[in-house]
Design a protein around this motif. Structure first.
Motif: not given
Length: 444
Positions: A263, A265, A295, A297-299, A325-326, A330, A348
């Motif tokens: 992962n 960001s 991957e 991630t969409e945080s 991801d997710d 996101g 997700d």
């Protein structure tokens, strides 16, 4: 609380640097993104000490080869002898990205606001060579603009005291996370992305995702929720992401039969010096790239479409696969998915849980629609959060082929399941290119 005045930067120094730039061969711009935040959270004297500390290190690097001075939030270095500067920094033959990272590495160091609280400066560093036909002032201005556009969003602390308190808490968490990662406290627990086909004797694994954990001094594992949000709010998550990818590459080097994902960001999805070492390793051994899935991630939000596309294109040309991801919850709108053209989209777990609850036909229809929508953007769709066979059946009914969750294995230091027999994961594709589901099936 008002905005902080940083007029203490000597105007004469900036003028001197500007004059020297006309005869230099290299410019380096280091933007201190969180200068105002540090001043508001820890006091103006702390921010001034940090500036003096950074300027002193920059001057030592430049030495007789050039000069360094502050101009607002930018620490600017102009170098008359580019080759000599590279030799001094052990960067002979290095490109601008590698050189910028080395400058930033040498600027970094432990800096304390007081005897108890360490502070991490958020830096964006741009290095640009000046060719004989270039206008030095224009190159310097372009470097300033590039540093500005690449800076991450950080909280505005001028609004209220609660924001200042949150910033200080985040900084304490970030300092601990970076220290643990730098001293061997980063652990990756592997969870398989497995086939939903029940005809196989054991789970067929497309790849294993490395889930980041930090191990504290007591041997306790810290979940990402305890440090990733803080790092993202401070604009520092790329530091941890670099450790994460580097450790994944080391595992790939030890076992050439594996395909692994890790992962990063969305905030880290831009080409800067933190990726220089990773890119060098992938260029040296393209088989590593072919077995690596990044991957995203969409945080946190992406830095911008053009920067994200450049990043994805670069790593795809090296041979890596890109996953989102997710999907569905996101920050990224569908325009980012369309622009990035990911190889893999991971839905997700929220949507599967709602569809599997059986309470609403609408939820089931929405989940099936989302699987189909994801499949229109990527060759591989993975449903996350599959905890039992009933959930796997719902995913299969929606048309999904791949799944991830405790049903296939808990996150573990061991890799559970049988790797698909063909590596790389998918055949190499040209940057911005694509392939259909049929191509994928032929590949595996």
């Amino acid at each position: 609380m008002g905005q902080v005045d940083h007029s203490f930067a000597a105007a004469s120094e900036s003028v001197a640097v500007h004059a020297l730039a006309k005869a230099c061969e290299l410019v380096v711009v280091v933007r201190l993104v969180n200068m105002s935040a540090i001043a508001l959270a820890y006091g103006e004297p702390v921010a001034q000490r940090l500036r003096v500390d950074l300027a002193s290190k920059a001057a030592a690097m430049a030495d007789v080869l050039g000069a360094a001075a502050w101009s607002g939030e930018d620490l600017e270095m102009v170098i008359a002898d580019a080759d000599g500067f590279r030799e001094k920094l052990d960067c002979v033959g290095a490109n601008d990205l590698v050189l910028a990272h080395e400058v930033e590495r040498r600027l970094r160091g432990r800096f304390f606001a007081d005897q108890n609280q360490e502070v991490i400066p958020c830096l964006v560093t741009i290095a640009r060579d000046i060719e004989s036909e270039d206008d030095a002032d224009e190159v310097l201005d372009a470097a300033r603009r590039l540093a500005f556009t690449r800076q991450p969003d950080i909280p505005d602390l001028s609004r209220d005291r609660q924001a200042v308190a949150q910033y200080r808490r985040d900084m304490a968490a970030a300092v601990l996370a970076v220290e643990l990662a730098a001293n061997g406290g980063l652990a990756l627990l592997w969870q398989p992305v497995a086939s939903l086909d029940r005809s196989a004797d054991e789970d067929e694994v497309l790849y294993w995702e490395g889930l980041t954990r930090l191990v504290d001094s007591n041997g306790q594992m810290c979940l990402p929720s305890s440090f990733i949000p803080a790092l993202e709010r401070l604009g520092l998550v790329r530091v941890l992401d670099a450790y994460n990818v580097s450790q994944t590459l080391s595992r790939l080097e030890r076992d050439p039969s594996l395909t692994l994902g890790c992962n990063i960001s969305a905030q880290s999805v831009l080409l800067d010096g933190w990726w220089a070492e990773i890119i060098s390793r992938l260029q040296s051994d393209r088989t590593l790239a072919q077995r690596l899935v990044l991957e995203i991630t969409e945080s946190a939000s992406f830095p911008g479409i053009s920067l994200a596309v450049d990043f994805v294109d670069h790593f795809r040309r090296l041979g890596c696969r890109i996953a989102i991801d997710d999907f569905g919850v996101g920050h990224a709108a569908f325009r980012y998915i369309a622009a990035l053209q990911p190889d893999i989209v991971k839905i997700d777990a929220l949507f599967l849980r709602r569809a599997a609850s059986g309470d609403s036909a609408q939820d089931h229809a929405a989940f099936k629609y989302l699987v189909g929508l994801a499949g229109s953007y990527a060759a591989v769709v993975v449903v996350e959060g599959i905890e039992h066979e009933a959930a796997a059946a719902v995913a299969r009914d929606a048309g999904a082929i791949w799944g991830q969750g405790y049903h296939f294995g808990q996150p573990s230091r061991c890799l559970i399941g049988r790797q698909m027999p063909t590596t790389p994961l998918m055949p190499p594709v040209s940057a911005r290119g694509g392939f259909g589901q049929g191509d994928l099936l032929r590949a595996i």
